[in-house]
Design a protein around this motif. Sequence first.
Motif, PDB file in Angstrom:
ATOM      1  N   PRO A   1      70.442   6.232 113.480  1.00  0.00           N
ATOM      2  CA  PRO A   1      71.651   7.247 114.878  1.00  0.00           C
ATOM      3  C   PRO A   1      72.435   6.669 114.854  1.00  0.00           C
ATOM      4  O   PRO A   1      73.575   6.509 115.018  1.00  0.00           O
ATOM      5  CB  PRO A   1      70.525   8.187 115.502  1.00  0.00           C
ATOM      6  N   GLY A   2      72.108   4.996 116.058  1.00  0.00           N
ATOM      7  CA  GLY A   2      73.175   4.714 117.114  1.00  0.00           C
ATOM      8  C   GLY A   2      73.538   3.135 116.637  1.00  0.00           C
ATOM      9  O   GLY A   2      72.825   2.684 116.089  1.00  0.00           O
ATOM     10  N   PRO A   3      74.134   2.551 117.437  1.00  0.00           N
ATOM     11  CA  PRO A   3      74.305   1.621 117.315  1.00  0.00           C
ATOM     12  C   PRO A   3      73.675   0.353 117.834  1.00  0.00           C
ATOM     13  O   PRO A   3      73.696  -0.492 117.586  1.00  0.00           O
ATOM     14  CB  PRO A   3      75.628   1.159 118.797  1.00  0.00           C
ATOM     15  N   GLU A   4      72.403   0.605 118.509  1.00  0.00           N
ATOM     16  CA  GLU A   4      71.354  -0.148 118.697  1.00  0.00           C
ATOM     17  C   GLU A   4      70.095   0.147 117.636  1.00  0.00           C
ATOM     18  O   GLU A   4      69.728  -1.237 117.648  1.00  0.00           O
ATOM     19  CB  GLU A   4      70.471   0.013 120.095  1.00  0.00           C
ATOM     20  N   GLU A   5      70.639   1.071 116.820  1.00  0.00           N
ATOM     21  CA  GLU A   5      69.299   1.299 115.820  1.00  0.00           C
ATOM     22  C   GLU A   5      69.931   0.320 114.325  1.00  0.00           C
ATOM     23  O   GLU A   5      69.805  -0.061 113.914  1.00  0.00           O
ATOM     24  CB  GLU A   5      69.437   2.080 115.745  1.00  0.00           C
ATOM     25  N   GLN A   6      71.355   0.408 114.421  1.00  0.00           N
ATOM     26  CA  GLN A   6      72.362  -0.473 113.770  1.00  0.00           C
ATOM     27  C   GLN A   6      72.216  -1.877 113.753  1.00  0.00           C
ATOM     28  O   GLN A   6      71.776  -2.559 112.584  1.00  0.00           O
ATOM     29  CB  GLN A   6      73.370  -0.229 113.439  1.00  0.00           C
TER      30      GLN A   6
ATOM     31  N   ASP B   1      71.534  -0.729 106.514  1.00  0.00           N
ATOM     32  CA  ASP B   1      70.751   0.628 106.715  1.00  0.00           C
ATOM     33  C   ASP B   1      70.182   0.405 105.127  1.00  0.00           C
ATOM     34  O   ASP B   1      68.991   1.228 105.457  1.00  0.00           O
ATOM     35  CB  ASP B   1      71.789   2.205 106.666  1.00  0.00           C
TER      36      ASP B   1
END
Length: 249
Positions: free
Chosen positions: A159-164, A135
């Motif tokens: 925000p979410g798993p895919e973005e991570q 991040d």
Amino acid sequence: MFKQRVVFVHGAGSFGAAAWPKQHGMALDYDALFLRRHGFDAVAEPLETDFAADAAIVLRALADDGRGESGGHVVAHSQGAIAAMMAAVERPDLVQSLALVEPACLSLTAELPATAAYRALMQPLFDVRHHLSDDDFRREFIRRAFAAHSPGAGTAEVPGPEEQREARRLRLQAPPWEAPLQIVPGVPTLVLTGGWEPLYEEIAGYLRETGALHRIAAGGHRPQDSAEGDRVIRAFIADVGRSQHAHAS
């Protein structure tokens, strides 16, 4: 009816067909393949950049279409242009044309001012990328790369798993100025830029001096998503295809 193959090579964000929303319809007229570069997968963990592996993926897509035919056009965005150019240098017989969209081919222009300034800005971040969280790297990368054009860029949380997963993948991408690039001899080449960033205009200018056709379409770093950018890509491939067909006849 025989369809010419067109291979699409994505950049650092979306991959596969998701990276080319405006070009999906080309599958009606072409044998269109939307590739996933090395380390890009919806389930498996992201991997470090491997320029040679990316080029090999492009070459495999061009090598045989299942009907005994080989070769095709290559459309590539950002870092995907590195793989496209490497493939064309290795096997120019398989690459009928190159359409390079905002190509991140910084190793070609390393001594030119905009490229040198960009590297000076980004090198310190890449030097410590393995010591940063995904991040933190993502936020700082976006801030450095886009803040001049979009104040506040990179400040939002992931925000979410895919973005991570996307943030992890971005951190693992090798700096493009390390790519082993050479000029591609004799392959019809289009360079499409968004006209927003001196870095990409500098790269386009360099490639234009080596014989490439340069066009600009609005759309920032993704001019292929605009109606004009999509038209330019389609027209270039169609023109090259007609010319090569006429020459073969």
